[in-house]
Design an enzyme around this catalytic site. Structure first.
Site, PDB file in Angstrom:
ATOM      1  CB  THR A 126      -0.726   0.391   1.004  1.00 25.21           C
ATOM      2  OG1 THR A 126      -1.732   1.388   1.596  1.00 25.21           O
ATOM      3  CG2 THR A 126       0.085  -0.216   2.101  1.00 25.21           C
ATOM      4  CE1 TYR A 150      -3.494  -2.269   4.533  1.00 26.70           C
ATOM      5  CE2 TYR A 150      -3.666   0.445   4.398  1.00 26.70           C
ATOM      6  CZ  TYR A 150      -4.042  -1.297   3.770  1.00 26.70           C
ATOM      7  OH  TYR A 150      -3.826  -1.494   2.247  1.00 26.70           O
TER       8      TYR A 150
END
Length: 342
Positions: A126, A150
């Site tokens: 990501t 995350y």
């Protein structure tokens, strides 16, 4: 630049292949003639998202016994790893879930690949690993400083892969996604999760009366209109990038890769909602709210590395096209849920 080579196809195991991005990767592999198997626990994915011709195993990616059986039965020589948790605000409120699903279980999957001699792995990472750097657009060699669990959970798995590629017979490609949106142009798959938080998904649901007004989280960011700016990429273009990255790993097994996958331009939340208005032909209701925990002002890719490394040519790099495909899928999704379940 690595060229496509049809003779180099190997059996591929796709983790999380019943989910949004994973199901599109399965379609991209099948469309190009690869042999595919899927493992998914169906916690967020859907069994109907996996084509009938694909071998399916319901289970956890940390289940070493199940992975051993899959590798023996399928002869897997590559893994595309999508399974994991992806909601930034949830990672702030429940970090242990993210370090377990994304890091601990990722480590278990990598260990199984090493033990069973699976030589290639593509990892779904990501852009949030970059944190909030001053330099824009974002380049792969920037210092990495995630600002939420995350992003950190993904970065830790990146580091595990890098260390394992130095120690073992395993090469890998880390693909750092920007904001994934849209759906298969032929409406074979799309984003199907109930309660999804992705902006374009939320907006088309709102346009169809499936949920209330769209929340605009933060109007005081240092961006042109005060709302967050993101680089939106069509999910089918992203899936194509995975196939090309795998071909590159197979062609040059001595090297590993880290590449951004985005279009290199950003749109603000308000710009996206205005585009949805145009596509659906009516205003989508919106409500201004405060910032969400863990969000950053802007994430826009420098995609020059992937463009120079593999023959990736985006086919759907137009915001209204992305929205149109998402809308088409959303209209079909109600029938799928009613007729086949999860």
């Amino acid at each position: 630049m690595v060229k496509s080579d049809d003779s180099a196809k190997v059996p591929v195991l796709v983790t999380g292949g019943a989910g949004y991005i994973g199901s599109h990767a399965v379609l991209a592999l099948l469309d190009k003639g690869w042999d595919v198997a899927v493992i998914d626990d169906l916690s967020t994915g859907f069994r109907w998202a996996i084509p009938d011709e694909v071998a399916f195993y319901r289970g956890d990616i940390a289940d070493a016994e199940l992975l051993a059986r899959i590798f023996a039965e399928q002869g897997s020589q590559a893994i595309m790893h999508f399974a994991g948790s992806i909601i930034v605000p949830e990672s702030v409120s429940d970090p242990l879930k993210y370090y377990d699903n994304n890091t601990v279980k990722g480590r278990a999957l990598i260990a199984a690949a090493v033990e069973h001699g699976v030589p290639h792995m593509i990892f779904s990472s990501t852009a949030t690993v970059y944190g909030e750097p001053d330099l824009k657009p974002l380049q792969e060699d920037l210092p990495l400083s995630p600002v939420n669990p995350y992003g950190m959970s993904k970065l830790m798995t990146e580091r595990i892969l890098a260390d394992c590629s130095r120690a073992y017979d395993l090469n890998h490609c880390v693909l750092r996604y920007f904001n994934v949106a849209g759906a298969d142009p032929d409406a074979r798959s799309g984003q199907s999760s109930i309660g999804a938080t992705h902006l374009i998904k939320v907006a088309v649901e709102s346009a169809l009366g499936k949920r209330g007004p769209v929340g605009v989280f933060g109007t005081d960011y240092p961006t042109p209109d005060g709302t967050g700016v993101r680089d939106y990429i069509h999910v089918s273009d992203l899936a194509d990038a995975h196939v090309l990255a795998l071909e590159a790993l197979i062609a040059q097994p001595e090297r590993s890769l880290t590449m951004n996958v985005g279009y290199g331009r950003g749109f603000s939340v308000l710009e996206v909602l205005d585009a949805v208005d145009r596509v659906v032909g009516q205003p989508v209701p919106r409500v201004m709210e405060g910032r969400r925990a863990g969000d950053v002002p802007s994430l826009v890719s420098d995609n020059s590395r992937i463009m120079e490394t593999v023959p990736w040519k985006p086919r759907h790099d137009d915001l209204e096209t992305i929205i149109g495909h998402a809308l088409q899928w959303e209209k079909r999704l109600t029938g799928l849920r009613d007729g086949q379940g999860g």
